[in-house]
Motif scaffolding. Sequence first.
Motif, PDB file in Angstrom:
ATOM      1  N   VAL A  86       1.077   8.689  -8.296  1.00 54.60           N
ATOM      2  CA  VAL A  86       0.684   7.431  -8.927  1.00 54.60           C
ATOM      3  C   VAL A  86      -0.447   6.776  -8.122  1.00 54.60           C
ATOM      4  N   GLU A  87      -1.238   7.593  -7.485  1.00 54.62           N
ATOM      5  CA  GLU A  87      -2.329   7.074  -6.660  1.00 54.62           C
ATOM      6  C   GLU A  87      -3.436   6.479  -7.539  1.00 54.62           C
ATOM      7  N   LEU A  88      -4.199   5.556  -6.952  1.00 60.73           N
ATOM      8  CA  LEU A  88      -5.330   4.965  -7.673  1.00 60.73           C
ATOM      9  C   LEU A  88      -6.411   6.020  -7.898  1.00 60.73           C
ATOM     10  N   PRO A  89      -6.916   6.146  -9.119  1.00 57.78           N
ATOM     11  CA  PRO A  89      -7.989   7.117  -9.357  1.00 57.78           C
ATOM     12  C   PRO A  89      -9.284   6.742  -8.641  1.00 57.78           C
ATOM     13  N   HIS A  90      -9.537   5.452  -8.473  1.00 62.64           N
ATOM     14  CA  HIS A  90     -10.677   4.988  -7.672  1.00 62.64           C
ATOM     15  C   HIS A  90     -10.347   3.593  -7.143  1.00 62.64           C
ATOM     16  N   ASP A 122     -11.415   0.575  -7.280  1.00 65.18           N
ATOM     17  CA  ASP A 122     -11.522  -0.644  -8.085  1.00 65.18           C
ATOM     18  C   ASP A 122     -10.532  -0.695  -9.249  1.00 65.18           C
ATOM     19  N   THR A 123      -9.650   0.278  -9.330  1.00 65.00           N
ATOM     20  CA  THR A 123      -8.717   0.340 -10.457  1.00 65.00           C
ATOM     21  C   THR A 123      -7.716  -0.814 -10.426  1.00 65.00           C
ATOM     22  N   ARG A 124      -7.517  -1.418 -11.586  1.00 61.90           N
ATOM     23  CA  ARG A 124      -6.484  -2.447 -11.748  1.00 61.90           C
ATOM     24  C   ARG A 124      -5.250  -1.814 -12.381  1.00 61.90           C
ATOM     25  N   SER A 125      -4.082  -2.359 -12.046  1.00 60.96           N
ATOM     26  CA  SER A 125      -2.819  -1.772 -12.519  1.00 60.96           C
ATOM     27  C   SER A 125      -2.142  -2.677 -13.531  1.00 60.96           C
ATOM     28  N   ALA A 126      -1.700  -2.083 -14.629  1.00 61.66           N
ATOM     29  CA  ALA A 126      -0.982  -2.829 -15.661  1.00 61.66           C
ATOM     30  C   ALA A 126       0.518  -2.627 -15.494  1.00 61.66           C
ATOM     31  N   PHE A 127       1.268  -3.720 -15.656  1.00 61.01           N
ATOM     32  CA  PHE A 127       2.735  -3.701 -15.653  1.00 61.01           C
ATOM     33  C   PHE A 127       3.182  -4.329 -16.964  1.00 61.01           C
ATOM     34  N   TRP A 128       4.273  -3.867 -17.529  1.00 63.42           N
ATOM     35  CA  TRP A 128       4.669  -4.388 -18.828  1.00 63.42           C
ATOM     36  C   TRP A 128       6.177  -4.620 -18.904  1.00 63.42           C
ATOM     37  N   GLU A 176     -10.147  -0.385 -21.363  1.00 65.26           N
ATOM     38  CA  GLU A 176     -10.765  -0.788 -20.097  1.00 65.26           C
ATOM     39  C   GLU A 176     -10.702   0.388 -19.122  1.00 65.26           C
ATOM     40  N   GLU A 177     -11.818   0.967 -18.789  1.00 62.20           N
ATOM     41  CA  GLU A 177     -11.828   2.165 -17.947  1.00 62.20           C
ATOM     42  C   GLU A 177     -11.267   1.917 -16.550  1.00 62.20           C
ATOM     43  N   SER A 178     -11.322   0.672 -16.093  1.00 61.11           N
ATOM     44  CA  SER A 178     -10.871   0.388 -14.734  1.00 61.11           C
ATOM     45  C   SER A 178      -9.403  -0.031 -14.667  1.00 61.11           C
TER      46      SER A 178
END
Length: 429
Positions: free
Chosen positions: A66-70, A72-78, A107-109
């Motif tokens: 579950v690592e960040l792809p880059h 600047d990536t933002r993470s969504a929680f639901w 959103e790509e990021s």
Amino acid sequence: MSQEPLPVEILDDARARQRAGDGELTPAQVKKIARQLREGIAQLPPEQYKEKLRERLREIASEQDVELPHPDTRSAFWSYKLEEHPDIGVGEDLYSMHVAAAYAEAEESVRYLEGTPGGKALGELHLWDPAVRTALKLDKDSGRELAGDAWSALSQKYATRTENEALFFMAELNPGTVAYQTEAPQLREDGKLDIIRFMYPPPSTKLEGFPPETQELLSRDAVRAQLHTFAYDEKANELTKAGYLNLDVLRSLPTPEAQRAAVLELCAGVARLDGREADVEKLTEEVLALRAEQEAAAPGIEEQEQQPQKEQAQQVPQAQETRQTQAGREAQEVQEVREVRAPQPTPAGHTTPAPPAVSTPASATVSTPVPAPAAAATPAPASPAFNFMPGVTVTPKQVVPAGHGVLRPTEPEQAPPAAAKAHDTDMGM
């Protein structure tokens, strides 16, 4: 704080994803999943089997990527579903999982847990599917418990890897969700409380009845990321108890400052459980300052107790003076009537003419004696009999001046009720 409405395109994509669903598993797929998870533990006694299965699922979750792809990536929680949106119809159920997925796709990021490599791998086990649960020899409660435990382990790792904005697709935290019990605490403990951003506005019904200052406070992301408004039972854990905000009690507090102090005190309790000592100290200092200001502005207990006595002491002389003045006026008026009706001396040999009649309003004349006011200094002397004719004694009627009616002693003034005690601001916690 108001959230920007989600674009219609995002909502339409979420609807399409929800209609498509995951598709129904074939019996062969269900059997393959069950064989994989039961291998080597199928013959164990039920309780031991369940515990081993739990350990296996947690181990699978811990191995996932579950690592960040880059960076600047933002993470969504639901959590749960979207409500209070102008493009959501009354009664429509649009689940937040699909909204988060559609947003991340646009959103790509942005990423969401089920879209990460690890989320996809755990999702392929279909732990929430009733057919899989039956194949694993679990009842409904046990199956839900193990599925939630596995996803909670993966969610905790996902939150730990979050570095930029944490986008919460939910209106509020519910203590029965992974978002409240795992994800939000992990972000807070890692010092990331300030990166949490709620994508839905808070429920408007829960803000009703509060002043603007309190509504603004309850709408802040940092407050929403720590507290919840759902009642709990005695089995609830410490975090659920510490973060519970009783809205009815909060509304009963008399000022926005008192309400703010109560909310911040609860946040301090949550921070203490998180181990965020710096936040505990900062919040506690503000709570103490707010309450000190309230105590300085409010009258002291001694002053509150003495105030009714002071008011009563001022009212009693005024009432006595009023009664004495009224009694004196009544005595004066009665005396004037007596003087008018008193017999006048006449020369010898003349008959005594009847005194001129005194005109009095019918409503002002009473046929029964009227007691003198209790506050009168001395009672008026009894009226002498008038000798209009020899051998006849007539007792005159007592005259009450027009506008007075039957006089009664004025009842004593009642003391005003004691001042109400200040509301308790600890909200029962």
